[in-house]
Design a protein around this motif. Structure first.
Motif, PDB file in Angstrom:
ATOM      1  N   GLU A 132     -10.200   8.806  -5.903  1.00  0.00           N
ATOM      2  CA  GLU A 132     -10.369   8.701  -4.626  1.00  0.00           C
ATOM      3  C   GLU A 132      -9.925   7.145  -4.128  1.00  0.00           C
ATOM      4  N   GLN A 133      -9.497   7.206  -2.993  1.00  0.00           N
ATOM      5  CA  GLN A 133      -9.023   5.618  -2.314  1.00  0.00           C
ATOM      6  C   GLN A 133      -8.457   5.790  -1.206  1.00  0.00           C
ATOM      7  N   SER A 134      -8.608   4.758  -0.206  1.00  0.00           N
ATOM      8  CA  SER A 134      -7.995   4.508   1.050  1.00  0.00           C
ATOM      9  C   SER A 134      -7.065   3.289   1.137  1.00  0.00           C
ATOM     10  N   TYR A 135      -6.004   3.345   1.657  1.00  0.00           N
ATOM     11  CA  TYR A 135      -5.224   2.252   1.623  1.00  0.00           C
ATOM     12  C   TYR A 135      -4.230   2.265   3.046  1.00  0.00           C
ATOM     13  N   GLU A 136      -3.520   1.415   3.434  1.00  0.00           N
ATOM     14  CA  GLU A 136      -2.650   1.373   4.472  1.00  0.00           C
ATOM     15  C   GLU A 136      -1.086   1.648   4.035  1.00  0.00           C
ATOM     16  N   ASN A 137      -0.386   2.701   4.786  1.00  0.00           N
ATOM     17  CA  ASN A 137       0.818   2.938   4.402  1.00  0.00           C
ATOM     18  C   ASN A 137       1.985   1.879   5.292  1.00  0.00           C
ATOM     19  N   PRO A 138       3.042   2.065   5.323  1.00  0.00           N
ATOM     20  CA  PRO A 138       3.861   1.170   5.802  1.00  0.00           C
ATOM     21  C   PRO A 138       3.835   1.276   7.481  1.00  0.00           C
ATOM     22  N   ASP A 139       3.509   2.249   8.171  1.00  0.00           N
ATOM     23  CA  ASP A 139       3.216   2.205   9.359  1.00  0.00           C
ATOM     24  C   ASP A 139       2.000   1.770   9.854  1.00  0.00           C
ATOM     25  N   GLY A 140       1.166   1.085   9.285  1.00  0.00           N
ATOM     26  CA  GLY A 140       0.024   0.710   9.449  1.00  0.00           C
ATOM     27  C   GLY A 140      -1.253   1.679   9.510  1.00  0.00           C
ATOM     28  N   LYS A 141      -1.144   2.884   9.218  1.00  0.00           N
ATOM     29  CA  LYS A 141      -1.954   3.968   9.551  1.00  0.00           C
ATOM     30  C   LYS A 141      -2.853   4.317   7.943  1.00  0.00           C
ATOM     31  N   CYS A 142      -4.112   4.457   7.911  1.00  0.00           N
ATOM     32  CA  CYS A 142      -4.956   4.816   6.750  1.00  0.00           C
ATOM     33  C   CYS A 142      -4.533   6.027   6.183  1.00  0.00           C
ATOM     34  N   VAL A 143      -4.476   5.755   4.894  1.00  0.00           N
ATOM     35  CA  VAL A 143      -4.057   7.044   4.090  1.00  0.00           C
ATOM     36  C   VAL A 143      -5.479   7.287   3.325  1.00  0.00           C
ATOM     37  N   THR A 144      -5.861   8.267   3.124  1.00  0.00           N
ATOM     38  CA  THR A 144      -7.110   8.771   2.471  1.00  0.00           C
ATOM     39  C   THR A 144      -6.661   9.880   1.486  1.00  0.00           C
ATOM     40  N   LEU A 145      -7.122   9.517   0.167  1.00  0.00           N
ATOM     41  CA  LEU A 145      -6.943  10.663  -1.161  1.00  0.00           C
ATOM     42  C   LEU A 145      -8.382  10.930  -1.480  1.00  0.00           C
ATOM     43  N   ARG A 146      -8.523  12.169  -1.382  1.00  0.00           N
ATOM     44  CA  ARG A 146      -9.870  12.778  -1.479  1.00  0.00           C
ATOM     45  C   ARG A 146      -9.672  13.966  -2.719  1.00  0.00           C
ATOM     46  N   PHE A 147     -10.889  13.734  -3.701  1.00  0.00           N
ATOM     47  CA  PHE A 147     -10.811  14.520  -4.617  1.00  0.00           C
ATOM     48  C   PHE A 147     -11.519  15.678  -4.093  1.00  0.00           C
ATOM     49  N   ARG A 148     -10.869  17.124  -4.257  1.00  0.00           N
ATOM     50  CA  ARG A 148     -11.549  18.381  -3.588  1.00  0.00           C
ATOM     51  C   ARG A 148     -11.743  19.092  -4.717  1.00  0.00           C
ATOM     52  N   GLY A 149     -11.738  19.139  -5.978  1.00  0.00           N
ATOM     53  CA  GLY A 149     -12.256  19.834  -7.155  1.00  0.00           C
ATOM     54  C   GLY A 149     -11.410  19.988  -8.237  1.00  0.00           C
ATOM     55  N   LEU A 150     -11.659  20.875  -9.159  1.00  0.00           N
ATOM     56  CA  LEU A 150     -10.873  21.402 -10.342  1.00  0.00           C
ATOM     57  C   LEU A 150     -10.159  22.955  -9.754  1.00  0.00           C
ATOM     58  N   ILE A 191       2.842   6.636   1.248  1.00  0.00           N
ATOM     59  CA  ILE A 191       3.072   5.713   0.216  1.00  0.00           C
ATOM     60  C   ILE A 191       2.402   4.405   0.716  1.00  0.00           C
ATOM     61  N   SER A 192       1.993   3.580  -0.289  1.00  0.00           N
ATOM     62  CA  SER A 192       0.991   2.291  -0.013  1.00  0.00           C
ATOM     63  C   SER A 192       1.782   1.157   0.605  1.00  0.00           C
ATOM     64  N   ARG A 193       1.400   0.747   1.728  1.00  0.00           N
ATOM     65  CA  ARG A 193       2.111  -0.515   2.257  1.00  0.00           C
ATOM     66  C   ARG A 193       2.279  -1.726   1.070  1.00  0.00           C
ATOM     67  N   ASP A 194       1.410  -1.669   0.291  1.00  0.00           N
ATOM     68  CA  ASP A 194       1.545  -2.740  -0.686  1.00  0.00           C
ATOM     69  C   ASP A 194       2.655  -2.523  -1.823  1.00  0.00           C
ATOM     70  N   VAL A 195       2.766  -1.254  -2.189  1.00  0.00           N
ATOM     71  CA  VAL A 195       3.854  -0.915  -3.001  1.00  0.00           C
ATOM     72  C   VAL A 195       5.145  -1.330  -2.263  1.00  0.00           C
ATOM     73  N   VAL A 196       5.344  -0.842  -1.259  1.00  0.00           N
ATOM     74  CA  VAL A 196       6.669  -1.180  -0.498  1.00  0.00           C
ATOM     75  C   VAL A 196       7.021  -2.675  -0.304  1.00  0.00           C
ATOM     76  N   GLU A 197       5.887  -3.429   0.239  1.00  0.00           N
ATOM     77  CA  GLU A 197       5.908  -4.593   0.166  1.00  0.00           C
ATOM     78  C   GLU A 197       6.366  -5.544  -1.331  1.00  0.00           C
ATOM     79  N   GLY A 198       5.629  -4.984  -2.274  1.00  0.00           N
ATOM     80  CA  GLY A 198       5.858  -5.385  -3.491  1.00  0.00           C
ATOM     81  C   GLY A 198       7.298  -5.092  -4.214  1.00  0.00           C
ATOM     82  N   ILE A 199       7.831  -4.051  -3.648  1.00  0.00           N
ATOM     83  CA  ILE A 199       9.382  -3.657  -3.978  1.00  0.00           C
ATOM     84  C   ILE A 199      10.193  -4.476  -3.309  1.00  0.00           C
ATOM     85  N   HIS A 200       9.989  -4.532  -1.982  1.00  0.00           N
ATOM     86  CA  HIS A 200      10.785  -5.688  -1.194  1.00  0.00           C
ATOM     87  C   HIS A 200      10.677  -7.255  -1.854  1.00  0.00           C
TER      88      HIS A 200
END
Length: 152
Positions: free
Chosen positions: A56-74, A128-137
């Protein structure tokens, strides 16, 4: 209860993860097949839950929007019967009394196997994470400004 060999130490967990992007009504749901090391089915279950929660995590995408990953179960949890090595059987399913045409439909031709399918641009929200895209750039500046806007 299914058969669990006494020396079993490895399990396969299908973790269900929901991805949402701020301002986008669509969600993306992944089922991630992960390897779990445990001494019993109950331990495997707890380990799988911990792996799901740890994702589970939250981060910013390249468009500045908050992305949330949530565990829903097995979705599923299964034992691996043998040792992990080339050719080891990880899991099996069984069908009884299949006719020849049903068997042929069950077998997938090589060019339709997931690994050989063409890469398609996803149609869902950009998670996709903004940090990942910036790291690629930073690492590959020659790729230009349109570096992956993809999700995988």
């Amino acid at each position: 209860m299914g058969y669990i060999p006494k020396p079993a130490k490895w399990y396969l967990a299908e973790i269900v993860q929901e991805i949402t992007v701020e301002g986008d009504p669509r969600n993306v749901v992944h089922t991630n097949l992960v390897l779990v090391r445990a001494d019993s089915p109950d331990d495997a279950y707890q380990e799988a839950l911990e792996l799901g929660t740890a994702g589970e995590q939250s981060y910013e995408n390249p468009d500045g929007k908050c992305v949330t990953l949530r565990f829903r179960g097995l979705h599923d949890l299964n034992v691996i019967f043998g040792e992990l090595e080339h050719g080891a059987e990880l899991i099996y399913s069984e069908k009884v009394a299949l006719g020849e045409s049903a068997i042929r439909q069950w077998v997938t031709p090589k060019d339709e196997l997931g690994i050989f399918l063409p890469i398609e641009e996803p149609g869902g929200p950009v998670y996709i994470s903004r940090d990942v895209v910036e790291g690629i750039h930073e690492r590959f500046p020659h790729l230009g400004p349109d570096v992956p806007h993809s999700n995988r």
